[in-house]
Design a protein around this motif. Structure first.
Motif, mmCIF file in Angstrom:
data_model
loop_
_atom_site.group_PDB
_atom_site.id
_atom_site.type_symbol
_atom_site.label_atom_id
_atom_site.label_comp_id
_atom_site.label_asym_id
_atom_site.label_seq_id
_atom_site.Cartn_x
_atom_site.Cartn_y
_atom_site.Cartn_z
ATOM 1 N N TYR A 87 -10.139 -7.025 0.847
ATOM 2 C CA TYR A 87 -11.444 -6.418 1.160
ATOM 3 C C TYR A 87 -12.385 -7.545 1.556
ATOM 4 C CZ TYR A 87 -9.207 -2.643 -1.458
ATOM 5 O OH TYR A 87 -8.314 -1.685 -1.907
ATOM 6 N N LYS A 88 -12.506 -7.782 2.863
ATOM 7 C CA LYS A 88 -13.162 -8.987 3.371
ATOM 8 C C LYS A 88 -14.684 -8.892 3.451
ATOM 9 C CE LYS A 88 -9.138 -10.451 6.067
ATOM 10 N NZ LYS A 88 -8.221 -9.456 5.475
ATOM 11 N N GLY A 89 -15.230 -7.729 3.217
ATOM 12 C CA GLY A 89 -16.673 -7.539 3.284
ATOM 13 C C GLY A 89 -17.002 -6.091 3.007
ATOM 14 N N ILE A 90 -18.292 -5.784 2.993
ATOM 15 C CA ILE A 90 -18.706 -4.450 2.612
ATOM 16 C C ILE A 90 -18.206 -3.385 3.603
ATOM 17 C CG2 ILE A 90 -20.971 -4.807 3.715
ATOM 18 C CD1 ILE A 90 -22.116 -2.915 1.585
ATOM 19 N N PHE A 91 -18.338 -3.658 4.896
ATOM 20 C CA PHE A 91 -17.910 -2.660 5.889
ATOM 21 C C PHE A 91 -16.390 -2.567 5.956
ATOM 22 C CE2 PHE A 91 -22.115 -4.149 7.405
ATOM 23 C CZ PHE A 91 -22.795 -2.947 7.284
ATOM 24 N N ASN A 92 -15.733 -3.721 5.891
ATOM 25 C CA ASN A 92 -14.278 -3.720 5.861
ATOM 26 C C ASN A 92 -13.764 -3.034 4.600
ATOM 27 O OD1 ASN A 92 -11.697 -5.497 4.743
ATOM 28 N ND2 ASN A 92 -11.538 -4.989 6.931
ATOM 29 N N GLY A 93 -14.461 -3.233 3.486
ATOM 30 C CA GLY A 93 -14.067 -2.602 2.234
ATOM 31 C C GLY A 93 -14.124 -1.092 2.308
ATOM 32 N N PHE A 94 -15.170 -0.567 2.901
ATOM 33 C CA PHE A 94 -15.267 0.889 3.083
ATOM 34 C C PHE A 94 -14.151 1.388 4.002
ATOM 35 C CE2 PHE A 94 -19.648 0.708 1.432
ATOM 36 C CZ PHE A 94 -19.689 1.888 0.719
ATOM 37 N N ARG A 95 -13.897 0.650 5.084
ATOM 38 C CA ARG A 95 -12.889 1.073 6.053
ATOM 39 C C ARG A 95 -11.491 1.104 5.439
ATOM 40 N NH1 ARG A 95 -14.777 -1.619 9.815
ATOM 41 N NH2 ARG A 95 -13.618 -3.574 9.522
ATOM 42 N N VAL A 96 -11.139 0.053 4.693
ATOM 43 C CA VAL A 96 -9.816 -0.015 4.065
ATOM 44 C C VAL A 96 -9.670 1.075 3.005
ATOM 45 C CG1 VAL A 96 -8.311 -1.427 2.620
ATOM 46 C CG2 VAL A 96 -9.531 -2.474 4.536
ATOM 47 N N THR A 97 -10.711 1.277 2.206
ATOM 48 C CA THR A 97 -10.657 2.285 1.147
ATOM 49 C C THR A 97 -10.480 3.683 1.718
ATOM 50 O OG1 THR A 97 -12.054 0.940 -0.316
ATOM 51 C CG2 THR A 97 -11.897 3.288 -0.805
ATOM 52 N N ILE A 98 -11.239 4.010 2.755
ATOM 53 C CA ILE A 98 -11.134 5.343 3.363
ATOM 54 C C ILE A 98 -9.764 5.528 4.020
ATOM 55 C CG2 ILE A 98 -12.041 6.824 5.198
ATOM 56 C CD1 ILE A 98 -14.814 5.629 4.603
ATOM 57 N N LYS A 99 -9.257 4.461 4.627
ATOM 58 C CA LYS A 99 -7.941 4.543 5.270
ATOM 59 C C LYS A 99 -6.835 4.815 4.252
ATOM 60 C CE LYS A 99 -4.768 1.907 8.215
ATOM 61 N NZ LYS A 99 -4.558 0.615 8.944
ATOM 62 N N GLU A 100 -6.915 4.200 3.081
ATOM 63 C CA GLU A 100 -5.858 4.343 2.074
ATOM 64 C C GLU A 100 -6.042 5.574 1.181
ATOM 65 O OE1 GLU A 100 -4.738 -0.396 1.433
ATOM 66 O OE2 GLU A 100 -5.813 0.710 -0.138
ATOM 67 N N ASP A 101 -7.275 5.863 0.811
ATOM 68 C CA ASP A 101 -7.521 6.930 -0.167
ATOM 69 C C ASP A 101 -8.324 8.102 0.378
ATOM 70 O OD1 ASP A 101 -6.228 5.316 -2.053
ATOM 71 O OD2 ASP A 101 -8.095 4.332 -2.624
ATOM 72 N N ARG A 102 -8.632 8.069 1.676
ATOM 73 C CA ARG A 102 -9.525 9.063 2.280
ATOM 74 C C ARG A 102 -10.935 8.953 1.675
ATOM 75 N NH1 ARG A 102 -6.571 14.639 1.510
ATOM 76 N NH2 ARG A 102 -6.456 13.789 -0.613
ATOM 77 N N VAL A 103 -11.847 9.774 2.146
ATOM 78 C CA VAL A 103 -13.236 9.694 1.687
ATOM 79 C C VAL A 103 -13.343 9.986 0.191
ATOM 80 C CG1 VAL A 103 -15.549 10.682 1.936
ATOM 81 C CG2 VAL A 103 -14.150 10.280 3.968
ATOM 82 N N ILE A 104 -12.493 10.882 -0.303
ATOM 83 C CA ILE A 104 -12.535 11.247 -1.717
ATOM 84 C C ILE A 104 -12.260 10.043 -2.620
ATOM 85 C CG2 ILE A 104 -10.098 11.865 -1.901
ATOM 86 C CD1 ILE A 104 -13.044 13.752 -3.523
ATOM 87 N N GLY A 105 -11.557 9.047 -2.069
ATOM 88 C CA GLY A 105 -11.263 7.846 -2.850
ATOM 89 C C GLY A 105 -12.492 7.042 -3.206
ATOM 90 N N LEU A 106 -13.580 7.218 -2.450
ATOM 91 C CA LEU A 106 -14.823 6.499 -2.732
ATOM 92 C C LEU A 106 -15.517 7.003 -3.996
ATOM 93 C CD1 LEU A 106 -16.292 6.288 0.881
ATOM 94 C CD2 LEU A 106 -15.326 4.404 -0.444
ATOM 95 N N THR A 107 -15.078 8.152 -4.512
ATOM 96 C CA THR A 107 -15.718 8.711 -5.707
ATOM 97 C C THR A 107 -14.985 8.339 -6.994
ATOM 98 O OG1 THR A 107 -14.453 10.796 -5.585
ATOM 99 C CG2 THR A 107 -16.518 10.671 -4.338
ATOM 100 N N LYS A 108 -13.940 7.532 -6.904
ATOM 101 C CA LYS A 108 -13.189 7.160 -8.102
ATOM 102 C C LYS A 108 -14.101 6.484 -9.127
ATOM 103 C CE LYS A 108 -8.438 6.553 -6.391
ATOM 104 N NZ LYS A 108 -7.335 5.587 -6.214
ATOM 105 N N GLY A 109 -13.979 6.936 -10.359
ATOM 106 C CA GLY A 109 -14.762 6.350 -11.444
ATOM 107 C C GLY A 109 -16.111 6.997 -11.669
#
Length: 349
Positions: A87-109
């Motif tokens: 996760y190389k930065g904030i925008f890259n981090g969002f992009r990688v997370t959404i790619k792997e876990d879809r948008v729902i993955g951003l709500t983990k925790g």
């Protein structure tokens, strides 16, 4: 004992300056005017159990809601801290997370975040009001004014000590959900797993670095906010606080909260990174995590954290002050030099 504590708090120099005083003012022989009672202005007395309970409720709303709303940003921030190569930065981090876990993955925790930070907010804001009043009464009116910054620092540190004990178990579950792929995805799965694998100590192994992160953060949060509010009304706002409308006062609260939040993020960031790394690596301790990260590694994810904490702190103070306005709690203006101290200073000149 509880009655003596309440009496001490009510007599605090930081109590409401608007004490009910209804006295008849004789203007002429045929007309009598009565001064307005502040019972219509405030719903309870400063230092009462109702006052502290509602302050605690304001803390629950301000911390629980804001931290939960910012879970996606917090998740990406934690992943940048523990795996900067991926996760190389904030925008890259969002992009990688959404790619792997879809948008729902951003709500983990989100669940441990809501519960943990609600408990923390209850203790943080509620106990801050208690300790600030108790310490100011011990110092007296004049010293409370002269050493008010130290008073804010001591009261906030005392409150955060207990707040982190309430937060730590949920923080441990949250960080592992967010930073360990394949681990449990929910609080219902994660909490029993930690208890089974590591016992109760597994929930509190991050307590010391949590204190190292949160106590300086909270000291900065409260002291910087209090002094910034004081400075804004003195140097920026073109009229006294008493002449400002409620929306204008809340706008000053929001601005002072954001300024305080930026400093909070910088002061507490290295310890925040260690907490994330510590909860990711089972069996590690504070020194191991710090050694593995290195000096520069402790500052990974600072930019998204400044955005998150600045917004977070501003919203927390705005919500907390709004709760006070809604429930008509005593809201003393920024402190002014006591008349007795003015007289002493004048006699020296």
């Amino acid at each position: 004992m509880s009655n003596s504590v309440l009496d001490t708090v009510r007599n605090s120099p930081f109590g409401s300056p608007f004490r009910p005083r209804c006295e008849g003012l004789k203007v002429n022989e045929n007309r009598t005017i009565s001064a307005a009672s502040t019972l219509d202005e405030t719903s309870c007395e400063f230092g009462s159990m109702k006052y502290f309970a509602l302050c605690g409720f304001g803390g629950i709303l301000s911390c629980g809601l804001t931290h939960t709303a910012l879970v996606p940003l917090d998740l990406v921030k934690c992943r940048i801290q523990v795996d900067p190569a991926k996760y190389k930065g904030i925008f890259n981090g969002f992009r990688v997370t959404i790619k792997e876990d879809r948008v729902i993955g951003l709500t983990k925790g989100w669940a441990p975040t809501l519960i943990g930070y609600s408990m923390q907010g209850l203790c943080k804001f509620g106990f801050y009001e208690v300790f600030k009043s108790l310490y100011s009464n011990l110092l007296g009116e004049e010293k409370s004014y002269l050493y008010r910054t130290s008073l804010y620092l001591a009261a906030s540190a005392s409150a955060e000590f207990f707040a982190d004990i309430a937060l730590c178990p949920m923080e441990a579950v949250k960080v592992r959900i967010q930073t360990q792929p394949g681990w449990s995805n929910t609080l219902r799965e994660g909490a029993p797993r930690i208890l089974q694998e590591e016992g109760l100590t597994g929930f509190y192994k991050g307590l010391v670095p949590l204190w190292a992160r949160q106590i300086p953060y909270t000291m900065m949060k409260f002291a910087c906010f209090e002094r910034t509010v004081e400075a804004l009304y003195k140097y920026v706002v073109p009229k006294p606080r008493s002449d400002c409308s409620k929306p204008e006062q809340l706008a000053v609260t929001f601005l002072a909260g954001y300024i305080a939040g930026v400093f909070c993020a910088i002061v507490s960031h290295p310890a925040d990174t260690i907490v994330s790394k510590l909860n990711q690596d089972a069996g590690s301790n504070f020194m191991d995590a710090a050694r593995n990260l290195g000096l520069l590694g402790m500052w990974k994810g600072l930019f998204p954290r400044i955005i998150m904490i600045g917004t977070l702190t501003a919203l927390q103070w705005f919500i907390y002050d709004s709760v006070k306005v809604y429930f008509r709690l005593p809201r003393p203006p920024p402190p002014e030099m006591p008349e007795s101290l003015k007289a002493k200073l004048a006699s020296l000149q």
